[in-house]
Design a protein around this motif. Sequence first.
Motif, short mmCIF file in Angstrom:
data_model
loop_
_atom_site.label_atom_id
_atom_site.label_comp_id
_atom_site.label_asym_id
_atom_site.label_seq_id
_atom_site.Cartn_x
_atom_site.Cartn_y
_atom_site.Cartn_z
N GLU A 109 56.94 14.88 45.70
CA GLU A 109 56.17 15.71 46.62
C GLU A 109 57.04 16.04 47.82
OE1 GLU A 109 52.16 14.55 47.45
OE2 GLU A 109 52.07 15.73 49.30
N VAL A 110 57.25 17.32 48.02
CA VAL A 110 58.15 17.74 49.09
C VAL A 110 57.48 18.75 49.99
CG1 VAL A 110 60.15 17.37 47.59
CG2 VAL A 110 59.18 19.65 47.77
N GLU A 111 57.89 18.75 51.25
CA GLU A 111 57.34 19.74 52.17
C GLU A 111 57.96 21.11 51.89
OE1 GLU A 111 56.00 16.98 55.94
OE2 GLU A 111 57.84 18.17 56.14
N ALA A 112 57.25 22.13 52.35
CA ALA A 112 57.62 23.50 51.99
C ALA A 112 59.03 23.89 52.40
CB ALA A 112 56.63 24.48 52.61
N GLY A 113 59.54 23.30 53.50
CA GLY A 113 60.86 23.70 53.99
C GLY A 113 62.02 22.99 53.32
N VAL A 114 61.73 22.13 52.37
CA VAL A 114 62.82 21.44 51.67
C VAL A 114 63.59 22.46 50.84
CG1 VAL A 114 63.33 19.76 49.84
CG2 VAL A 114 61.70 19.19 51.64
N VAL A 115 64.91 22.39 50.95
CA VAL A 115 65.75 23.33 50.22
C VAL A 115 65.79 22.95 48.74
CG1 VAL A 115 68.16 24.05 49.95
CG2 VAL A 115 67.10 24.02 52.21
N ASN A 116 65.68 23.94 47.88
CA ASN A 116 65.63 23.73 46.43
C ASN A 116 66.64 22.69 45.95
OD1 ASN A 116 66.86 24.32 43.76
ND2 ASN A 116 65.20 25.78 43.55
N LEU A 117 67.90 22.90 46.30
CA LEU A 117 68.95 22.01 45.78
C LEU A 117 68.83 20.58 46.30
CD1 LEU A 117 71.38 22.31 43.90
CD2 LEU A 117 72.81 22.79 45.89
N GLU A 199 53.43 35.65 46.83
CA GLU A 199 54.26 36.23 47.89
C GLU A 199 53.70 36.03 49.30
OE1 GLU A 199 56.23 39.91 47.05
OE2 GLU A 199 55.74 39.85 44.93
N GLY A 200 53.14 34.87 49.51
CA GLY A 200 52.69 34.55 50.86
C GLY A 200 51.49 35.35 51.33
N THR A 201 50.70 35.88 50.40
CA THR A 201 49.55 36.69 50.82
C THR A 201 48.23 35.92 50.72
OG1 THR A 201 49.25 37.57 48.59
CG2 THR A 201 50.65 38.83 50.06
N LEU A 202 48.28 34.67 50.25
CA LEU A 202 47.03 33.92 50.10
C LEU A 202 46.89 32.78 51.10
CD1 LEU A 202 46.74 33.70 46.19
CD2 LEU A 202 46.01 35.53 47.73
N GLY A 203 47.98 32.44 51.77
CA GLY A 203 47.94 31.34 52.71
C GLY A 203 49.35 30.81 52.90
N VAL A 204 49.47 29.73 53.67
CA VAL A 204 50.78 29.16 53.94
C VAL A 204 50.95 27.88 53.12
CG1 VAL A 204 52.31 28.19 55.70
CG2 VAL A 204 50.81 30.12 56.27
N ILE A 205 51.92 27.89 52.23
CA ILE A 205 52.19 26.68 51.44
C ILE A 205 52.89 25.67 52.34
CG2 ILE A 205 53.57 25.80 49.52
CD1 ILE A 205 53.02 28.83 48.44
N THR A 206 52.38 24.45 52.37
CA THR A 206 52.96 23.44 53.25
C THR A 206 53.67 22.34 52.47
OG1 THR A 206 50.79 22.38 53.35
CG2 THR A 206 51.42 23.81 55.20
N ALA A 207 53.32 22.16 51.19
CA ALA A 207 54.01 21.15 50.38
C ALA A 207 53.77 21.46 48.91
CB ALA A 207 53.49 19.75 50.70
N ALA A 208 54.66 20.93 48.08
CA ALA A 208 54.51 21.13 46.64
C ALA A 208 54.83 19.83 45.92
CB ALA A 208 55.44 22.24 46.16
N ILE A 209 54.08 19.60 44.84
CA ILE A 209 54.44 18.49 43.95
C ILE A 209 55.18 19.13 42.79
CG2 ILE A 209 53.59 16.62 42.50
CD1 ILE A 209 51.03 16.68 44.25
N VAL A 210 56.43 18.74 42.62
CA VAL A 210 57.23 19.39 41.59
C VAL A 210 57.62 18.41 40.50
CG1 VAL A 210 58.16 21.12 43.17
CG2 VAL A 210 59.41 18.96 42.82
N LYS A 211 57.86 18.96 39.34
CA LYS A 211 58.28 18.19 38.18
C LYS A 211 59.77 17.89 38.29
CE LYS A 211 56.13 20.18 34.46
NZ LYS A 211 56.09 21.11 33.32
N LEU A 212 60.14 16.69 37.90
CA LEU A 212 61.57 16.37 37.83
C LEU A 212 61.94 16.24 36.36
CD1 LEU A 212 61.62 13.57 40.55
CD2 LEU A 212 62.30 15.96 40.83
N LEU A 213 63.09 16.73 36.00
CA LEU A 213 63.53 16.61 34.62
C LEU A 213 64.72 15.69 34.53
CD1 LEU A 213 63.45 20.22 33.14
CD2 LEU A 213 61.62 18.56 33.28
#
Lengths: 475, 434
Positions: A109-117, A199-213
């Motif tokens: 679980e990462v906050e929205a500003g975490v850089v992809n890499l 595209e940011g038209t429904l609200g502000v994403i603040t965090a995401a739970i992402v899958k790790l492979l």
Amino acid sequence: MLLDTAIKKRLRDIVGPEGMVEGAAALKVYECDGYTLEKAKPELVLLPGSTDEVRRVLCELHGAGIPFVPRGAGTGVSGGCLPAGIPVMVGSSRMRRIRSIDLDNARAEVEAGVVNLEISRAVAEHGYYYAPDPSSQSACTIGGNVAENSGGPHTLKYGVTLNHVLGLEMVLPDGELLRIENNGEQVGYDLLGIVTGSEGTLGVITAAIVKLLKKPEAVATLLAVFPGVLEASRAVSDIIAAGLLPAAMEMMDAMVIEAVEAAYGFGFPDDAGAVLIVELDGLEAGLDAACVRVVQACEGQGASEVRRAADEEERALLWKSRKRAFGAMGRLTPAYCTQDGVVPRSRLPEIVEIIAEVSQRHSLRIATLMHAGDGNVHPLILYDDKDQSQVEHVIMAGNEILGACLDLGGSVSGEHGIGVEKIALMSQAFDQEALQAMADLRAVFNPSGLCNPHKVLPSDRSCMEVKRPGPRGGG
Amino acid sequence: MEFGDGLELGLPCVHCGLCLDTCPTYKISGSEAASPRGRIYIMEAIGAGELAFDDEAAGHLETCLGCRACESACPSGVDYSRRIDEFRPRLAASKRRSELWRKFSRRLHGNTRIFDVGLKAARVVDSLGLRRLRRRIPFFSLLPGRTASSNGVELSPLQRSNVHQPPYPRARVALLRGCIADRAMPGLNRDAVEVLQRNGIEIVELHDQVCCGALDLHEGRRSEALALARANVDIFSGALQRGEVDFVVSTAAGCGAQLREYGKLLGGDSDYREAAALLSERHRDICELLVELGFEKPRAPGATAGGKAGALAYHDACHLLHGCKVEAAPRAICEAATGTAPLDLGENSICCGSAGTYNLQQRTMAGRLGARKAELARISGAGVIAVANVGCMLQLSRALDLAGLRIEVRHPIELLAQAYRGSPGAKAGPEAKR
């Protein structure tokens, strides 16, 4: 000026002085993202440090009826965060915590500003990674990736952002906090699917739970050299027809090769008309046999050379050349316009011929880069931004190519989004009823319309018949 | 090159944003005005008359460390440092710098006694047990004091090296001593001489060498910087052209990166263009040279390396990594010296906050960057951090001290010299004789 000092003070009280960007020079910087043709300066940029601050900021803006636009790292290439007619920008760059890493369940679980890499870096020592790899992955944020449903070279096998998001935390435009989680099977409607790519038209994403492979046991990266783009695109279909599913199949034409060779000196042959980068991954067993079949398919379409990256270093350089190709175009031209079209894979040879024809007819140099396995083409139209008549031709050429993509049964955007850049094309791609349905859906999340207005869907205020392309791009 | 404009400033910025997350000040502040793309945008807007060059704009530019991490990340090859260096005279001329700072910064390099006095005072203060307190005082806080590795007799390199020149040198080099290195860490240059000689490399002392000019350039004193560059080109390139030396070697990455810029810096000066380019081309960082020519592996690696138990971590100096593109060589030196590959500190491409005089001027940001490094050092579990630049060594030492961590900071060459001395049957090097 919509913002008075009283509301500014209240906002400052929420985000603190470090979260407030209001100087003229600093605001100037936020007037565009990777799409630089249209510009608009926000009156205020807020950089909240937590979900709670985002919530309080949005409550405040909602109460005062002030429109706002979310922003990640500003690497988008369709102007999705252009603050045109929007006074406030809400950035995620101070929300960079990785909240939790759960290797047992392969999720983070990462906050929205975490850089992809950064996600991949954080779990690399355990042999895991985060799969979606847009070319800007060293700078772009997860929040932005979710907003754009970003892809990347490896989407062929691994899918796009949506396939790797297990949950989202977002703040709705009225300040309500919403958590959407998908624990296992999808039950009920797929809300993640609605929000991802909105595209940011429904609200502000603040965090995401992402899958790790788990990193694949073995990887083989092949480079095939073709006399031209046509042969290379036929080889792509042959590889798939052979029953193989490469992790990535990327094509670069002669002009792109020239630019990346100048930047990185990988050693592409001078006379290459096109190169195909084919990456196979998975179990060690069977990988060599698969490579042989790729070589056969490429040679069958006239590849003059097919070689396998000897080591990790060569492989890394090859990928660096590919992933930074957009930026490297600065070495060939003062300006270029990136297009992002999709065609069914089998029709790649046709779009290639159309691009060549368009290029000739408008006397414009068009370099082409493709996520060939997905049928996603990025024609880069090179031009001189000081030559106004050339600019007109660039606009026409871009529209003609995207129109052809639609005619071939494809789409006007593979991964860059609609933003403001392609709004006009939406009415070409969808009929009025479909557009109305989308507008109704948006109104469920964003009834006030305060969150990122005038994007994605054509509206009264943003209806521009003649779209001008962005001179620059990335992605 | 197919298009003409902007040539003097290099290739155009295409606004892709790939530089953003490599920028330490963006990472810390989150503001794009404190990012390379943002700063370029501001400079271009000022140049085009769209933005006033006021205190606010100057402030965004001044927080740039000049670490050049963005250049490593830029796919378009934008020459960022050149662009911001063009702006530095304007920054210097703005009223944001105090007269006191101007006077002080002018005296930082060259044959100043400022360091000698400061160093002595720092040792006295430290011996009174007030080191943590001293670490909070501007400038004074950066001096090595009693924790420094310069705990030997302070002699200039030549006095020692004369005696031990290799009889059949494999290469002859001139050593750029570096003003601050020579004063604050004389032990480092001594070790450098010892290591080079042990590897059959002769040191040719070039006496009239002057400061490389990096600090002047960063302070916007362009004409002074150019004058220093010309003086050094006269001396070093003269020796290169006469065949007296094969390479010019530095131990401080900051000075080394500056020598490599001479070619560009003096590119418009027809009298100096070629000689400057020669010097830039023949400059080597000391680690780079040793790896390039091959070097003796200590027989008892790690015996004394670092002096204390605890793993070694290597941290990249920005001017070595981004300025000189030297990444593997110092790691190889560390590995040879300790017998194991150095740990990764994490965020290696991110500046520690030293950056020339940055940590004297932008103390808040420098302090935050230093604290971030200290935290990474704590997590890594390292007992010693190797870094190949004097400025970084001073900055990291302070940051570690302030964080209450007992972690030593060493130059890879110091570690190698120490490993040589600890090796059984070591040749009679200068240190062994004593």
